[in-house]
Design an enzyme around this catalytic site. Sequence first.
Site, mmCIF file in Angstrom:
data_model
loop_
_atom_site.group_PDB
_atom_site.id
_atom_site.type_symbol
_atom_site.label_atom_id
_atom_site.label_comp_id
_atom_site.label_asym_id
_atom_site.label_seq_id
_atom_site.Cartn_x
_atom_site.Cartn_y
_atom_site.Cartn_z
ATOM 1 N N THR A 113 42.197 35.688 40.615
ATOM 2 C CA THR A 113 40.676 36.051 41.282
ATOM 3 C C THR A 113 40.573 35.432 42.723
ATOM 4 O OG1 THR A 113 38.465 35.390 41.141
ATOM 5 C CG2 THR A 113 39.860 33.761 39.992
ATOM 6 N N ASP A 114 39.988 36.204 43.506
ATOM 7 C CA ASP A 114 39.706 35.785 44.944
ATOM 8 C C ASP A 114 39.042 34.265 45.112
ATOM 9 O OD1 ASP A 114 37.215 36.420 43.921
ATOM 10 O OD2 ASP A 114 36.636 37.860 45.598
ATOM 11 N N GLU A 115 38.493 33.934 43.563
ATOM 12 C CA GLU A 115 37.594 32.807 43.575
ATOM 13 C C GLU A 115 38.511 31.416 43.952
ATOM 14 O OE1 GLU A 115 34.345 32.792 40.664
ATOM 15 O OE2 GLU A 115 34.413 34.895 40.713
ATOM 16 N N TYR B 67 35.566 27.211 36.956
ATOM 17 C CA TYR B 67 36.278 28.182 36.729
ATOM 18 C C TYR B 67 37.492 28.493 37.598
ATOM 19 C CZ TYR B 67 37.338 33.116 36.884
ATOM 20 O OH TYR B 67 38.145 34.487 36.874
ATOM 21 N N LYS C 57 41.652 28.616 37.569
ATOM 22 C CA LYS C 57 42.398 29.894 37.912
ATOM 23 C C LYS C 57 43.251 29.236 39.003
ATOM 24 C CE LYS C 57 42.086 33.319 36.503
ATOM 25 N NZ LYS C 57 42.777 33.926 35.222
HETATM 26 P P1 NAD Z 1 36.626 38.595 29.667
HETATM 27 O O1 NAD Z 1 35.934 37.284 29.562
HETATM 28 O O2 NAD Z 1 35.781 39.765 29.517
HETATM 29 O O3 NAD Z 1 37.930 38.610 28.574
HETATM 30 C C1 NAD Z 1 38.555 37.630 28.410
HETATM 31 C C2 NAD Z 1 39.446 37.700 27.077
HETATM 32 O O4 NAD Z 1 40.344 36.455 27.063
HETATM 33 C C3 NAD Z 1 38.789 37.909 25.859
HETATM 34 O O5 NAD Z 1 39.011 38.991 25.178
HETATM 35 C C4 NAD Z 1 38.961 36.730 25.082
HETATM 36 O O6 NAD Z 1 38.784 36.819 23.865
HETATM 37 C C5 NAD Z 1 40.284 36.347 25.605
HETATM 38 N N1 NAD Z 1 40.596 34.807 25.616
HETATM 39 C C6 NAD Z 1 39.874 33.865 25.970
HETATM 40 N N2 NAD Z 1 40.520 32.571 25.589
HETATM 41 C C7 NAD Z 1 41.415 32.971 25.087
HETATM 42 C C8 NAD Z 1 42.539 32.198 24.454
HETATM 43 N N3 NAD Z 1 42.498 31.070 24.411
HETATM 44 N N4 NAD Z 1 43.742 32.780 23.816
HETATM 45 C C9 NAD Z 1 43.572 34.218 23.862
HETATM 46 N N5 NAD Z 1 42.707 35.162 24.307
HETATM 47 C C10 NAD Z 1 41.539 34.353 25.052
HETATM 48 O O7 NAD Z 1 37.291 38.377 31.255
HETATM 49 P P2 NAD Z 1 37.755 39.679 32.234
HETATM 50 O O8 NAD Z 1 36.564 39.766 33.056
HETATM 51 O O9 NAD Z 1 38.193 40.765 31.327
HETATM 52 O O10 NAD Z 1 38.828 38.783 32.976
HETATM 53 C C11 NAD Z 1 40.125 39.108 32.621
HETATM 54 C C12 NAD Z 1 40.982 38.285 33.414
HETATM 55 O O11 NAD Z 1 40.693 38.704 34.954
HETATM 56 C C13 NAD Z 1 40.748 36.604 33.705
HETATM 57 O O12 NAD Z 1 42.028 36.195 33.628
HETATM 58 C C14 NAD Z 1 39.949 36.607 34.966
HETATM 59 O O13 NAD Z 1 39.931 35.477 35.756
HETATM 60 C C15 NAD Z 1 40.519 37.785 35.806
HETATM 61 N N6 NAD Z 1 39.560 38.271 36.996
HETATM 62 C C16 NAD Z 1 38.262 38.737 36.475
HETATM 63 C C17 NAD Z 1 37.627 39.333 37.540
HETATM 64 C C18 NAD Z 1 36.054 39.911 37.263
HETATM 65 O O14 NAD Z 1 35.479 40.268 37.911
HETATM 66 N N7 NAD Z 1 35.830 40.079 35.750
HETATM 67 C C19 NAD Z 1 37.815 39.361 38.873
HETATM 68 C C20 NAD Z 1 39.224 38.965 38.993
HETATM 69 C C21 NAD Z 1 40.167 38.258 38.123
HETATM 70 P P1 TYD Z 2 28.968 37.123 38.547
HETATM 71 O O1 TYD Z 2 28.946 38.305 37.714
HETATM 72 O O2 TYD Z 2 28.611 35.832 37.533
HETATM 73 O O3 TYD Z 2 30.288 36.972 39.099
HETATM 74 P P2 TYD Z 2 31.077 35.647 39.757
HETATM 75 O O4 TYD Z 2 29.920 34.414 40.097
HETATM 76 O O5 TYD Z 2 32.476 35.570 39.650
HETATM 77 O O6 TYD Z 2 30.996 36.476 41.540
HETATM 78 O O7 TYD Z 2 27.864 36.839 39.490
HETATM 79 C C1 TYD Z 2 28.129 37.862 40.825
HETATM 80 C C2 TYD Z 2 27.024 37.325 41.711
HETATM 81 O O8 TYD Z 2 25.524 37.687 41.111
HETATM 82 C C3 TYD Z 2 26.801 35.787 42.015
HETATM 83 O O9 TYD Z 2 26.607 35.760 43.396
HETATM 84 C C4 TYD Z 2 25.660 35.224 41.010
HETATM 85 C C5 TYD Z 2 24.706 36.353 41.152
HETATM 86 N N1 TYD Z 2 24.052 36.459 39.763
HETATM 87 C C6 TYD Z 2 22.712 36.455 39.872
HETATM 88 O O10 TYD Z 2 21.994 36.354 40.862
HETATM 89 N N2 TYD Z 2 22.187 36.333 38.636
HETATM 90 C C7 TYD Z 2 22.636 36.314 37.379
HETATM 91 O O11 TYD Z 2 22.031 36.372 36.349
HETATM 92 C C8 TYD Z 2 24.245 36.215 37.332
HETATM 93 C C9 TYD Z 2 24.818 36.164 36.174
HETATM 94 C C10 TYD Z 2 24.867 36.278 38.533
#
Ligand code: NAD
Ligand code: TYD
Length: 339
Positions: A124-126, A151, A155
């Site tokens: 992630t960019d985070e 988090y 990562k």
């Molecule tokens: P999500 O929380 O929707 O899904 C995570 C999945 O991982 C779930 O299905 C969960 O059951 C599984 N999981 C959790 N712990 C586990 C374990 N110990 N063993 C096996 N499976 C396990 O997350 P997402 O938003 O789909 O993100 C997927 C990946 O992409 C993550 O690695 C996250 O860091 C990365 N990512 C997410 C975003 C975003 O905006 N959501 C952006 C950049 C990177």
């Molecule tokens: P989020 O979807 O949790 O992603 P990330 O923190 O990984 O960027 O949040 C996106 C943005 O929205 C972040 O600046 C936090 C804000 N946010 C709110 O203002 N209210 C909320 O209830 C949530 C979940 C997020």
Amino acid sequence: MRKIFVTGGAGFIGSAFVRQVLEEQPDVEIVDYDALTYAGNLENLAGLDPARHSFIKGDICDRPAVLEAMPEGCDAVFNFAAESHVDRSIHSADEFLRTNIIGTQVLLDAARAKGVRRFVQVSTDEVMGSLPEDDSAFFTEASPHKPNSPYAASKAAAEFVVRAARETFGVDAVITRCGNNYGPRQFPEKLIPLMIANAMNDEPLPVYGDGQNVRDWIFVDDHCRAIWLAYEKGRSGEAYNIGARNERRNLEVVRSILAALGKPESLIRYVDDRLGHDRRYAIDPIKAETELGWRPQVTWEEGLAATIDWYRENQAWVEHIRNGEYREYYRQMYGAALG
Ligand code: NAD
Ligand code: TYD
């Protein structure tokens, strides 16, 4: 047939990736390994071809189970499995460190033992922290790791164990670092689906702080295409930043959702800011564009409209979640602020 091992494939991005690969890569078979935590949902995998997609419930930290599940002759591991929500990591970091770091190490060891050709770490960019609001600053692959939330720290550490496996043991690995995803099947703890679900139910929309934080949003299918290209064309040992050049302030996102649903802005509630809240994320995707030939295909307007339509048409999916563990999470997270 090429065999790939996808972890976290029952979550938001993992399930979108699995669906896309089955549609676009006819010579690929997938073993989908997921612990089905609160965020994993078998409804996300409904209707997939069982001849090319098999699901195994398991924890990525469980070494014997991973070794058994990872198929012989596996071409690649795609590691999506993670604890993924910043607010939950602020409440309790243990599970983030366990899954995101130890789990990645176990997968790397298993991939090495099984002779897997390539390891793709979905990051992630985070991990790069927060940018100043001055909009000439961007995350590049040369940006230092400066994670600010538990988090992001977990990562970043996962990236380091991937790097160490490559440097020490020669594991072929690439890392993708993407910005904020949105799209169908995202768990409604994240900003966009939370706001859509609450607005559809005429419930308050909790906006942290002044609502001026900036995120760089990308439609989930565009992210998935970039991950596939990183696997096929990426150089071993390299990281690729993935972003659609789509910076938006949170308040703008929330207002767009309300407008699309025909709901009033009076539903917005300003609540206490998140601790350590990163101000701005913005990605320079030039390396992915030039080396991988990747381009996003979905505009923000199209993607947001498609996402809102999906949540409108799949209210049962949302309700199954809102009736479960989520209810208690929501009460703890927002109860005091929203009454
Ligand atoms: P999500 O929380 O929707 O899904 C995570 C999945 O991982 C779930 O299905 C969960 O059951 C599984 N999981 C959790 N712990 C586990 C374990 N110990 N063993 C096996 N499976 C396990 O997350 P997402 O938003 O789909 O993100 C997927 C990946 O992409 C993550 O690695 C996250 O860091 C990365 N990512 C997410 C975003 C975003 O905006 N959501 C952006 C950049 C990177
Ligand atoms: P989020 O979807 O949790 O992603 P990330 O923190 O990984 O960027 O949040 C996106 C943005 O929205 C972040 O600046 C936090 C804000 N946010 C709110 O203002 N209210 C909320 O209830 C949530 C979940 C997020």
